[in-house]
Design an enzyme around this catalytic site. Sequence first.
Site, PDB file in Angstrom:
ATOM      1  N   ASN A 227      32.156 132.200  47.095  1.00  0.00           N
ATOM      2  CA  ASN A 227      32.114 130.728  47.140  1.00  0.00           C
ATOM      3  C   ASN A 227      33.462 130.117  47.506  1.00  0.00           C
ATOM      4  O   ASN A 227      34.498 130.596  47.053  1.00  0.00           O
ATOM      5  CB  ASN A 227      31.681 130.181  45.771  1.00  0.00           C
ATOM      6  CG  ASN A 227      30.284 130.636  45.393  1.00  0.00           C
ATOM      7  OD1 ASN A 227      29.419 130.792  46.251  1.00  0.00           O
ATOM      8  ND2 ASN A 227      30.070 130.869  44.108  1.00  0.00           N
TER       9      ASN A 227
ATOM     10  N   LYS B  20      27.763 136.744  45.746  1.00  0.00           N
ATOM     11  CA  LYS B  20      28.302 135.449  46.163  1.00  0.00           C
ATOM     12  C   LYS B  20      29.791 135.463  46.467  1.00  0.00           C
ATOM     13  O   LYS B  20      30.585 136.092  45.781  1.00  0.00           O
ATOM     14  CB  LYS B  20      28.053 134.410  45.066  1.00  0.00           C
ATOM     15  CG  LYS B  20      26.587 134.046  44.918  1.00  0.00           C
ATOM     16  CD  LYS B  20      26.151 133.067  45.980  1.00  0.00           C
ATOM     17  CE  LYS B  20      26.586 131.678  45.573  1.00  0.00           C
ATOM     18  NZ  LYS B  20      26.237 130.674  46.530  1.00  0.00           N
TER      19      LYS B  20
ATOM     20  N   ASN C   9      62.857  98.372  29.935  1.00  0.00           N
ATOM     21  CA  ASN C   9      62.062  97.899  31.082  1.00  0.00           C
ATOM     22  C   ASN C   9      62.705  98.262  32.427  1.00  0.00           C
ATOM     23  O   ASN C   9      62.033  98.766  33.326  1.00  0.00           O
ATOM     24  CB  ASN C   9      61.839  96.390  30.987  1.00  0.00           C
ATOM     25  CG  ASN C   9      61.058  96.013  29.744  1.00  0.00           C
ATOM     26  OD1 ASN C   9      60.540  96.884  29.047  1.00  0.00           O
ATOM     27  ND2 ASN C   9      60.975  94.726  29.454  1.00  0.00           N
TER      28      ASN C   9
ATOM     29  N   GLN D 169      52.564 100.959  31.145  1.00  0.00           N
ATOM     30  CA  GLN D 169      52.677 102.353  30.709  1.00  0.00           C
ATOM     31  C   GLN D 169      51.426 103.151  31.089  1.00  0.00           C
ATOM     32  O   GLN D 169      51.483 104.344  31.340  1.00  0.00           O
ATOM     33  CB  GLN D 169      52.882 102.377  29.188  1.00  0.00           C
ATOM     34  CG  GLN D 169      52.962 103.751  28.582  1.00  0.00           C
ATOM     35  CD  GLN D 169      53.318 103.677  27.101  1.00  0.00           C
ATOM     36  OE1 GLN D 169      54.391 103.244  26.743  1.00  0.00           O
ATOM     37  NE2 GLN D 169      52.390 104.073  26.243  1.00  0.00           N
TER      38      GLN D 169
ATOM     39  N   THR E 231      29.080 115.496  66.628  1.00  0.00           N
ATOM     40  CA  THR E 231      29.047 114.127  66.105  1.00  0.00           C
ATOM     41  C   THR E 231      27.784 114.101  65.244  1.00  0.00           C
ATOM     42  O   THR E 231      26.803 114.800  65.550  1.00  0.00           O
ATOM     43  CB  THR E 231      28.954 113.054  67.215  1.00  0.00           C
ATOM     44  OG1 THR E 231      27.762 113.275  67.960  1.00  0.00           O
ATOM     45  CG2 THR E 231      30.155 113.114  68.151  1.00  0.00           C
ATOM     46  N   HIS E 232      27.819 113.340  64.182  1.00  0.00           N
ATOM     47  CA  HIS E 232      26.670 113.276  63.251  1.00  0.00           C
ATOM     48  C   HIS E 232      26.285 114.648  62.700  1.00  0.00           C
ATOM     49  O   HIS E 232      25.121 114.887  62.350  1.00  0.00           O
ATOM     50  CB  HIS E 232      25.443 112.638  63.917  1.00  0.00           C
ATOM     51  CG  HIS E 232      25.726 111.359  64.640  1.00  0.00           C
ATOM     52  ND1 HIS E 232      25.635 110.124  64.045  1.00  0.00           N
ATOM     53  CD2 HIS E 232      26.136 111.129  65.909  1.00  0.00           C
ATOM     54  CE1 HIS E 232      25.954 109.175  64.917  1.00  0.00           C
ATOM     55  NE2 HIS E 232      26.287 109.765  66.066  1.00  0.00           N
TER      56      HIS E 232
ATOM     57  N   GLU F 101      36.352 123.389  47.766  1.00  0.00           N
ATOM     58  CA  GLU F 101      35.537 122.421  47.010  1.00  0.00           C
ATOM     59  C   GLU F 101      36.398 121.634  46.030  1.00  0.00           C
ATOM     60  O   GLU F 101      36.196 120.433  45.815  1.00  0.00           O
ATOM     61  CB  GLU F 101      34.426 123.146  46.247  1.00  0.00           C
ATOM     62  CG  GLU F 101      33.341 123.681  47.163  1.00  0.00           C
ATOM     63  CD  GLU F 101      32.361 124.598  46.419  1.00  0.00           C
ATOM     64  OE1 GLU F 101      31.155 124.372  46.558  1.00  0.00           O
ATOM     65  OE2 GLU F 101      32.808 125.513  45.710  1.00  0.00           O
TER      66      GLU F 101
ATOM     67  N   SER G 181      30.137 134.464  41.764  1.00  0.00           N
ATOM     68  CA  SER G 181      29.219 133.920  40.768  1.00  0.00           C
ATOM     69  C   SER G 181      29.178 134.838  39.553  1.00  0.00           C
ATOM     70  O   SER G 181      29.366 136.044  39.667  1.00  0.00           O
ATOM     71  CB  SER G 181      27.831 133.816  41.389  1.00  0.00           C
ATOM     72  OG  SER G 181      26.847 133.788  40.395  1.00  0.00           O
TER      73      SER G 181
ATOM     74  N   TYR H  39      57.406  92.277  32.308  1.00  0.00           N
ATOM     75  CA  TYR H  39      56.948  93.565  31.790  1.00  0.00           C
ATOM     76  C   TYR H  39      55.795  93.370  30.817  1.00  0.00           C
ATOM     77  O   TYR H  39      55.824  92.476  29.966  1.00  0.00           O
ATOM     78  CB  TYR H  39      58.088  94.327  31.074  1.00  0.00           C
ATOM     79  CG  TYR H  39      57.591  95.658  30.536  1.00  0.00           C
ATOM     80  CD1 TYR H  39      57.505  96.769  31.351  1.00  0.00           C
ATOM     81  CD2 TYR H  39      57.122  95.768  29.225  1.00  0.00           C
ATOM     82  CE1 TYR H  39      57.000  97.975  30.872  1.00  0.00           C
ATOM     83  CE2 TYR H  39      56.616  96.966  28.737  1.00  0.00           C
ATOM     84  CZ  TYR H  39      56.559  98.063  29.575  1.00  0.00           C
ATOM     85  OH  TYR H  39      56.040  99.250  29.102  1.00  0.00           O
TER      86      TYR H  39
ATOM     87  N   SER I  94      53.968 107.105  24.891  1.00  0.00           N
ATOM     88  CA  SER I  94      53.808 107.686  26.238  1.00  0.00           C
ATOM     89  C   SER I  94      54.505 109.041  26.325  1.00  0.00           C
ATOM     90  O   SER I  94      54.678 109.579  27.412  1.00  0.00           O
ATOM     91  CB  SER I  94      54.397 106.737  27.289  1.00  0.00           C
ATOM     92  OG  SER I  94      55.764 106.487  27.026  1.00  0.00           O
TER      93      SER I  94
HETATM   94  N1  ARG Z   1      56.982 103.697  27.773  1.00  0.00           N
HETATM   95  C1  ARG Z   1      57.171 102.429  28.409  1.00  0.00           C
HETATM   96  C2  ARG Z   1      56.461 102.418  29.756  1.00  0.00           C
HETATM   97  O1  ARG Z   1      56.102 103.454  30.216  1.00  0.00           O
HETATM   98  C3  ARG Z   1      58.605 102.177  28.613  1.00  0.00           C
HETATM   99  C4  ARG Z   1      59.003 100.746  28.588  1.00  0.00           C
HETATM  100  C5  ARG Z   1      58.786 100.184  27.245  1.00  0.00           C
HETATM  101  N2  ARG Z   1      59.166  98.817  27.223  1.00  0.00           N
HETATM  102  C6  ARG Z   1      58.753  97.969  26.265  1.00  0.00           C
HETATM  103  N3  ARG Z   1      59.147  96.748  26.343  1.00  0.00           N
HETATM  104  N4  ARG Z   1      57.961  98.368  25.309  1.00  0.00           N
HETATM  105  O2  ARG Z   1      56.280 101.400  30.371  1.00  0.00           O
END
Ligand code: ARG
Length: 489
Positions: A282, A280, A107, A319, A152-153, A287, A274, A314, A23
């Site tokens: 825009n 143009k 965790n 993640q 409205t509408h 948007e 554009s 957990y 991550s």
């Molecule tokens: N990168 C993990 C997450 O975002 C952190 C916790 C990892 N814990 C584990 N037991 N692998 O949740």
Amino acid sequence: MGDILRKARLSTQPADVLAFTSSIDVDEWIFESDLTVDHAHLVMLTEEGIITGEVCSLILSALDTIQDGGIAALPSEEDVHAAIESKLIGMVGEDVGGRMHTGRSRNDEVATCLRLRLRDELLRMIAELTGLRKVLITHAKMHTETLMPGFTHTQHAQPTTLAHHLLAHAGALARDSDRLADAYVRTNLSPLGAAAFAGTGFQVNRARTCELLGFDGVIENSMDAVSARDFMIESASAFANLMTDLSRIATELILWSSSEFDFITIDDRYASTSSIMPQKKNPDVAELIRGKTGSAIAALVGILTITKALPQSYNRDLQEVTPHLWSAAACTLASVRMAAGMIDTMTVHKENLAQQATAGFAMATELADTLVRRCGISFRTAHQIVGTLARMDAAPSLKTIDEIGLSMAGRRLSDSGLDEQAISDALDPVLEIRSRVSGGPAPDDVARVITIFEKELQKDLIALDVRCKRVNDAMKMLDHEVEVHRRKR
Ligand code: ARG
């Protein structure tokens, strides 16, 4: 370097598997928070005599260097938590660095980091939103007499004023601000001390880390503490709700700036042109707000879908939740800022708005109301008389109304008090607007609502200040404690 977690238990992981599980890219969002959590945990461990002052001091100094290097300087591990610990152990050795994670799991660590970062995002978002609400109120003040058609509408309905219209959005955004503030209450709680899910036998002081991190309380059940992501659902929902309100504003700015409506001109800085059509202009920013609303909604659905079937406690699936939260937070914050800028800099085409205010027989309701008040007929009968007028596309003269009244209600309305003056008054949008006092566009009523909205805004700003100050004070206290412990060696 690397593999501090695996080296005893598992063989090393090939790069493609590590890339799949890691991550680290998204963990940029919680790099600073993780160091803050480390600080609080270390101070507490030392105070409780779980690690020595010397170990604490050595680790704190190494963490300074790690902080200066940023996330990019960390070794490749599966997340920022392992990477920081790995780097730390590389710097001060395992006998010192390997003590930081005593009485803690990734965790409770990650849950704490997420809450710390999210609370900052929520506070920033509320602050930004007060800016947008202020812009809407300021422009409402400038346009209490600016007539415009109400719809409205997407069909001309009744005249209103631009002030009345802008305040409709301000009202919705005030509720969005309330929702963000509510989400904050359930976000700013400390999971730390929950460890993997079953708590820890070390005598950790949860109340102390809670205090040092500026949380408003601890999450009592350790299993709940590590596994709960409802605080993210709630925030993502508040973001999606807010984006939906911004999207409605964006849609109006897009329509209003078209040559068909011609109500406003969007400032150049919020427009694109554009690559082929040189004429143009825009409304791309508007948007994109509308488009990003889809992404914010997708983030909420993503979070709900990922978490809905997870057993306690957990699971690594969690993640996968996090990137949705951060991307929604980022696009919402930016969209609030863009919307404020666009409204603040738009040019209002007052003349066309006034001209359009009465188009499409928009005075019909007022005319029907006049027939009721003047002639004592039921509203339904009046509705039918004026509806017939509209169908005939006839000018609403006393003569025509009398003819219709005779055929529909068996009486001439001029016999019961209707005259040309009453009809022409009913067709005057300025008089009509002035009469609309039930939360409507009457300038006096709009002024009343502006006062209420300004008070609410002030109240929200004060509440925001209190929260920011509480958090800042806690961070100062933590910095102070860290300083004391750093020097203790
Ligand atoms: N990168 C993990 C997450 O975002 C952190 C916790 C990892 N814990 C584990 N037991 N692998 O949740």
